[in-house]
Write a protein that holds these residues in place. Structure first.
Motif, PDB file in Angstrom:
ATOM      1  N   ALA A 112     -10.382  11.626  -3.812  1.00  8.15           N
ATOM      2  CA  ALA A 112     -11.263  10.470  -3.942  1.00  8.15           C
ATOM      3  C   ALA A 112     -12.569  11.043  -3.776  1.00  8.15           C
ATOM      4  CB  ALA A 112     -10.873   9.448  -2.746  1.00  8.15           C
ATOM      5  N   LEU A 113     -12.770  12.172  -3.181  1.00  5.02           N
ATOM      6  CA  LEU A 113     -14.119  12.528  -2.829  1.00  5.02           C
ATOM      7  C   LEU A 113     -14.475  13.962  -3.695  1.00  5.02           C
ATOM      8  CD1 LEU A 113     -14.313  12.050   0.918  1.00  5.02           C
ATOM      9  CD2 LEU A 113     -14.935  10.584  -0.709  1.00  5.02           C
ATOM     10  N   GLN A 114     -13.514  14.602  -3.971  1.00  3.89           N
ATOM     11  CA  GLN A 114     -13.631  15.959  -4.489  1.00  3.89           C
ATOM     12  C   GLN A 114     -12.600  16.604  -5.278  1.00  3.89           C
ATOM     13  OE1 GLN A 114     -15.216  19.529  -2.054  1.00  3.89           O
ATOM     14  NE2 GLN A 114     -12.941  19.965  -1.996  1.00  3.89           N
TER      15      GLN A 114
ATOM     16  N   THR B  73      -4.361   2.934  -1.496  1.00  5.50           N
ATOM     17  CA  THR B  73      -5.639   2.620  -0.855  1.00  5.50           C
ATOM     18  C   THR B  73      -6.546   3.901  -0.413  1.00  5.50           C
ATOM     19  OG1 THR B  73      -4.618   2.773   1.306  1.00  5.50           O
ATOM     20  CG2 THR B  73      -4.442   0.492   0.498  1.00  5.50           C
ATOM     21  N   LEU B  74      -6.228   4.885  -1.078  1.00  3.37           N
ATOM     22  CA  LEU B  74      -7.085   6.088  -0.698  1.00  3.37           C
ATOM     23  C   LEU B  74      -8.754   5.681  -0.878  1.00  3.37           C
ATOM     24  CD1 LEU B  74      -7.306   9.295   0.065  1.00  3.37           C
ATOM     25  CD2 LEU B  74      -6.805   9.560  -2.306  1.00  3.37           C
ATOM     26  N   PRO B  75      -9.100   5.379  -1.892  1.00  6.37           N
ATOM     27  CA  PRO B  75     -10.475   5.242  -2.052  1.00  6.37           C
ATOM     28  C   PRO B  75     -11.041   4.473  -1.128  1.00  6.37           C
ATOM     29  CG  PRO B  75      -9.387   5.009  -4.197  1.00  6.37           C
ATOM     30  CD  PRO B  75      -8.255   5.068  -3.120  1.00  6.37           C
ATOM     31  N   LEU B  76     -10.431   3.222  -0.870  1.00  3.17           N
ATOM     32  CA  LEU B  76     -11.096   2.224   0.164  1.00  3.17           C
ATOM     33  C   LEU B  76     -11.133   2.759   1.615  1.00  3.17           C
ATOM     34  CD1 LEU B  76      -9.064  -1.012  -0.957  1.00  3.17           C
ATOM     35  CD2 LEU B  76     -11.436  -0.359  -1.216  1.00  3.17           C
ATOM     36  N   ARG B  77     -10.062   3.617   1.958  1.00  2.00           N
ATOM     37  CA  ARG B  77      -9.784   4.436   3.383  1.00  2.00           C
ATOM     38  C   ARG B  77     -10.958   5.292   3.277  1.00  2.00           C
ATOM     39  NH1 ARG B  77      -5.919   7.133   3.578  1.00  2.00           N
ATOM     40  NH2 ARG B  77      -4.538   6.756   1.673  1.00  2.00           N
ATOM     41  N   MET B  78     -11.102   6.285   2.340  1.00  3.65           N
ATOM     42  CA  MET B  78     -12.243   7.214   2.371  1.00  3.65           C
ATOM     43  C   MET B  78     -13.531   6.772   2.447  1.00  3.65           C
ATOM     44  SD  MET B  78     -10.114   9.785   2.528  1.00  3.65           S
ATOM     45  CE  MET B  78     -11.369  10.815   2.670  1.00  3.65           C
TER      46      MET B  78
END
Length: 411
Positions: free
Chosen positions: A205-207, A273-278
């Motif tokens: 989600a970030l890298q 839900t990874l993007p929301l959690r990150m």
């Protein structure tokens, strides 16, 4: 399977959007799964089976010849969805899910390296990866060369014609240092050396290291991708040929470190839900890091999204935002770290990371305890006895800050 839900017909101004690639969050929820292939089940079914039956001997033989669906150590439909989805999110051609993060790293190393080969690693690694590189791989005649890859030019002197792999983490566990993926990959690839990046601290989600020139990405799925602290898992993503080799050698007979279908289903659920959690992890971590940076009891803070971080510019270039991981040290050092941790009520004193709950650990305390059983145990290069690693969870930031303020009071 690679089916995705079809977009509704569109025309005029909406036609461009209809033909555009699906976004990251949409793919994290839908990629590689079509309910119509599974009796309309919206959530992927969990396939509990140890083997597969065929309608004829000829079909059985064909499956065997193609390395197909024979035995659950090598194939499971639930796990296959997870592998395809993770590869898609990382921008890789293929993926392989394994029982744990260390299973992923072990399968990668043993699957790609042979006696006489060399691997260059960053000088600071996760504790158990360090054990593998210091004592495990040398037993099999594989030379490990630790290098400070914070300066990518150090790779030039370390690499030889026997170097087959460059391996590092970024952000680095537990320091939260940042390494320049593109610069390291450019130097390695120019010599025909593959680059593997453990991106657990960031998540896709970030890298996405492949976008910056890496060949292989490794994750402990136990951490952010699952996100709920209730399952173990690991993954390796890369080119089809690389993953096929790791599958046919690693899973089949080198490690046999198969992920259970139930674990795959839980990780698929967390991935949605990874993007929301990150986003929440990063918000809370930045609030904590900013507070700590201004607190008189705190000697130093390492969080890549702080402008004061030495790798801030690199982090901004190769990460879309910050994760929940940071490190810091107190003026009162080792003893102060222990006192702080015992005063906290919301932070769990635990060694994992990426959970909904905020977690905190003091590597030096654990290392001293380990030395009573393993005298050779030591901290990784660059990890001081004052270092505290913090994994910011999903709680209200104000509550986490209040807990840290009271814990730091008087230290």
């Amino acid at each position: 399977m690679t089916k995705q839900h079809a977009s509704p017909p569109a025309s005029g101004a909406n036609s461009r959007r209809a033909n555009a690639p699906l976004g990251f969050t949409t793919r994290a929820i839908h990629h590689a799964y079509d309910p119509s292939d599974h009796h309309g089940a919206v959530a992927p079914p969990v396939y509990f089976t140890s083997t597969y039956a065929f309608d004829s001997v000829a079909e059985n033989e064909a499956a065997a010849a193609q390395g197909g669906m024979l035995y659950a150590r090598e194939y499971n439909p639930t796990t296959a969805i997870l592998e395809a989805r993770l590869a898609n999110l990382e921008g890789a051609e293929a993926g392989l899910a394994l029982a744990t993060g260390m299973a992923a790293i072990g399968t990668l190393m043993l699957g790609l390296l042979s006696q006489g080969d060399e691997v260059v690693v960053h000088r600071t690694l996760y504790t158990n990866t360090m054990a593998l590189t210091e004592t495990g791989l040398p037993r099999f005649g594989i030379k490990v060369v630790p290098v400070d890859l914070a300066d990518p030019s150090n790779l030039d002197a370390a690499a030889t014609d026997r170097t087959r792999l460059v391996y590092f983490e970024t952000p680095v566990n537990p320091l939260s240092d940042v390494l320049d993926i593109a610069a390291i990959a450019a130097r390695a690839n120019a010599r025909g050396i593959q680059v593997a990046v453990d991106s657990t601290f960031a998540s896709p989600a970030l890298q996405r290291p492949i976008e910056h020139g890496a060949d292989i990405v490794v994750h402990s799925l136990t951490k952010y991708i699952s996100g709920h602290g209730d399952v173990l898992g690991g993954a390796v993503m890369g080119r089809k040929a690389t993953i096929a080799r790791l599958h046919s050698h690693g899973i089949r007979y080198l490690t046999g470190a198969t992920m259970s279908p139930m674990a795959a289903a839980l990780i698929l659920r967390g991935l949605k839900t990874l993007p929301l959690r990150m986003e929440r992890h990063g918000h809370n971590a930045l609030a904590i890091a900013t507070m700590l940076q201004g607190h008189p009891a705190v000697r130093w803070v390492s969080y890549p999204q702080l402008p004061s971080h030495p790798g801030h510019a690199i982090a901004r270039r190769q990460m879309s935002a910050g994760s929940g991981m940071l490190a810091f040290g107190l003026h009162t050092g080792f003893d102060g770290a222990r006192r702080l941790m015992d005063r906290l009520s919301l932070f769990g004193r635990a060694v994992s990371l990426g959970d909904a709950e905020s977690l905190i650990m003091h590597p030096a305390s654990l290392n001293r305890a380990r030395r009573s059983i393993h005298p050779e145990a030591h901290l990784a290069d660059g990890v001081g006895e004052d270092l505290i690693r913090l994994s910011a969870g999903l709680e209200d930031a104000a509550d986490l800050l209040d807990d840290l303020f009271q814990g730091l009071d008087g230290l």
